[in-house]
Scaffold this motif. Structure first.
Motif, PDB file in Angstrom:
ATOM      1  N   LYS A   1       0.935  -1.203   0.060  1.00  0.00           N
ATOM      2  CA  LYS A   1      -0.091   0.022   0.253  1.00  0.00           C
ATOM      3  C   LYS A   1       0.857   1.247  -0.003  1.00  0.00           C
ATOM      4  CE  LYS A   1      -4.082  -2.062   2.186  1.00  0.00           C
ATOM      5  NZ  LYS A   1      -4.914  -2.296   3.353  1.00  0.00           N
ATOM      6  N   LYS A   2       1.926   1.137   0.811  1.00  0.00           N
ATOM      7  CA  LYS A   2       2.799   2.525   0.834  1.00  0.00           C
ATOM      8  C   LYS A   2       3.488   2.580  -0.754  1.00  0.00           C
ATOM      9  CE  LYS A   2       6.929   3.839   2.957  1.00  0.00           C
ATOM     10  NZ  LYS A   2       8.458   3.217   3.854  1.00  0.00           N
ATOM     11  N   HIS A   3       3.714   1.529  -1.210  1.00  0.00           N
ATOM     12  CA  HIS A   3       4.421   1.505  -2.649  1.00  0.00           C
ATOM     13  C   HIS A   3       3.588   2.094  -3.463  1.00  0.00           C
ATOM     14  CE1 HIS A   3       8.119  -1.070  -1.361  1.00  0.00           C
ATOM     15  NE2 HIS A   3       8.231   0.058  -0.895  1.00  0.00           N
ATOM     16  N   ASP A   4       2.249   1.579  -3.401  1.00  0.00           N
ATOM     17  CA  ASP A   4       1.294   1.861  -4.245  1.00  0.00           C
ATOM     18  C   ASP A   4       0.960   3.582  -4.497  1.00  0.00           C
ATOM     19  OD1 ASP A   4       0.752  -0.625  -5.415  1.00  0.00           O
ATOM     20  OD2 ASP A   4      -1.030  -0.953  -4.346  1.00  0.00           O
ATOM     21  N   ALA A   5       0.962   4.216  -2.988  1.00  0.00           N
ATOM     22  CA  ALA A   5       0.961   5.370  -2.918  1.00  0.00           C
ATOM     23  C   ALA A   5       1.866   6.202  -3.339  1.00  0.00           C
ATOM     24  CB  ALA A   5       0.605   5.931  -1.408  1.00  0.00           C
ATOM     25  N   LEU A   6       3.065   5.833  -3.161  1.00  0.00           N
ATOM     26  CA  LEU A   6       4.420   6.390  -3.827  1.00  0.00           C
ATOM     27  C   LEU A   6       3.927   6.423  -5.442  1.00  0.00           C
ATOM     28  CD1 LEU A   6       7.228   5.143  -1.732  1.00  0.00           C
ATOM     29  CD2 LEU A   6       6.352   7.526  -1.760  1.00  0.00           C
ATOM     30  N   ARG A   7       3.748   5.492  -5.995  1.00  0.00           N
ATOM     31  CA  ARG A   7       3.518   5.197  -7.315  1.00  0.00           C
ATOM     32  C   ARG A   7       2.696   6.002  -7.790  1.00  0.00           C
ATOM     33  NH1 ARG A   7       2.642   0.187  -7.210  1.00  0.00           N
ATOM     34  NH2 ARG A   7       4.568  -0.515  -6.549  1.00  0.00           N
ATOM     35  N   GLN A   8       1.523   6.369  -7.223  1.00  0.00           N
ATOM     36  CA  GLN A   8       0.531   7.354  -7.697  1.00  0.00           C
ATOM     37  C   GLN A   8       0.838   8.583  -7.669  1.00  0.00           C
ATOM     38  OE1 GLN A   8      -2.441   6.433  -9.225  1.00  0.00           O
ATOM     39  NE2 GLN A   8      -2.115   4.195  -8.997  1.00  0.00           N
ATOM     40  N   ALA A   9       1.784   9.256  -6.530  1.00  0.00           N
ATOM     41  CA  ALA A   9       2.107  10.611  -6.534  1.00  0.00           C
ATOM     42  C   ALA A   9       3.322  10.681  -7.388  1.00  0.00           C
ATOM     43  CB  ALA A   9       2.589  10.566  -5.118  1.00  0.00           C
ATOM     44  N   TYR A  10       3.897   9.831  -7.990  1.00  0.00           N
ATOM     45  CA  TYR A  10       4.776  10.094  -8.905  1.00  0.00           C
ATOM     46  C   TYR A  10       4.208  10.685 -10.652  1.00  0.00           C
ATOM     47  CZ  TYR A  10       9.043   9.348 -11.629  1.00  0.00           C
ATOM     48  OH  TYR A  10      10.326   9.447 -12.437  1.00  0.00           O
ATOM     49  N   PRO A  11       4.639  11.902 -10.768  1.00  0.00           N
ATOM     50  CA  PRO A  11       3.920  12.762 -11.859  1.00  0.00           C
ATOM     51  C   PRO A  11       3.845  11.807 -13.190  1.00  0.00           C
ATOM     52  CG  PRO A  11       5.586  14.038 -10.821  1.00  0.00           C
ATOM     53  CD  PRO A  11       5.574  12.783  -9.979  1.00  0.00           C
ATOM     54  N   PRO A  12       4.821  11.256 -13.749  1.00  0.00           N
ATOM     55  CA  PRO A  12       4.589  10.494 -14.920  1.00  0.00           C
ATOM     56  C   PRO A  12       3.703   9.225 -14.556  1.00  0.00           C
ATOM     57  CG  PRO A  12       6.981  10.807 -14.497  1.00  0.00           C
ATOM     58  CD  PRO A  12       6.321  11.220 -13.245  1.00  0.00           C
TER      59      PRO A  12
END
Length: 142
Positions: A107-118
């Protein structure tokens, strides 16, 4: 017909079979002596050295001698079962704790991935492409 005539002509010469047998016996003896030629200097190895087919093997380097065992290893069976793991199997409580830790990390990594602009832009483009109506008109390039 030629084969039968030729076979009849050579049928009366058993000397060829004896010669072939002697050659086979000599090859067998030479191959048996080849194993001994590696162990020690003998007539066969000296002859092979003269012809350039054999050489003297240099002694191994010091680090090789130090890394080898003093004696040959004992017999190791081919189908030896693998050693048992050092740690026992996890109990249900421990297994659930590990799974929850992995879910939290995911879940933490999914949130980081969603926040990454590209990644966010690619996701938005993908959703826009799904909403866009598809046309069935043929291409203009014909």
């Amino acid at each position: 017909m030629f084969c039968t005539i030729r076979a009849e002509r050579h049928r009366h010469r058993p000397g060829r079979f004896a010669a072939a047998g002697l050659v086979a016996l000599a090859a067998l003896v030479a191959s048996a002596q080849a194993g001994k030629a590696q162990e020690q200097d003998n007539v066969f190895k000296q002859g092979a050295k003269l012809l350039g087919f054999a050489t003297d093997v240099a002694p191994p380097a010091d680090f090789v001698v130090k890394s080898r065992r003093a004696s040959d290893p004992d017999f190791i069976p081919v189908f030896q079962p693998p050693p048992e793991p050092a740690r026992p199997a996890l109990k249900d409580i421990d297994l659930k704790a590990v799974k929850s830790d992995l879910d939290t990390l995911q879940k933490k990594h999914d949130a980081l991935r969603q926040a990454y602009p590209p990644a966010a832009k690619a996701l938005a483009d993908e959703e826009a492409a799904k909403k866009k109506p598809k046309t069935t008109a043929p291409d203009a390039q014909q």
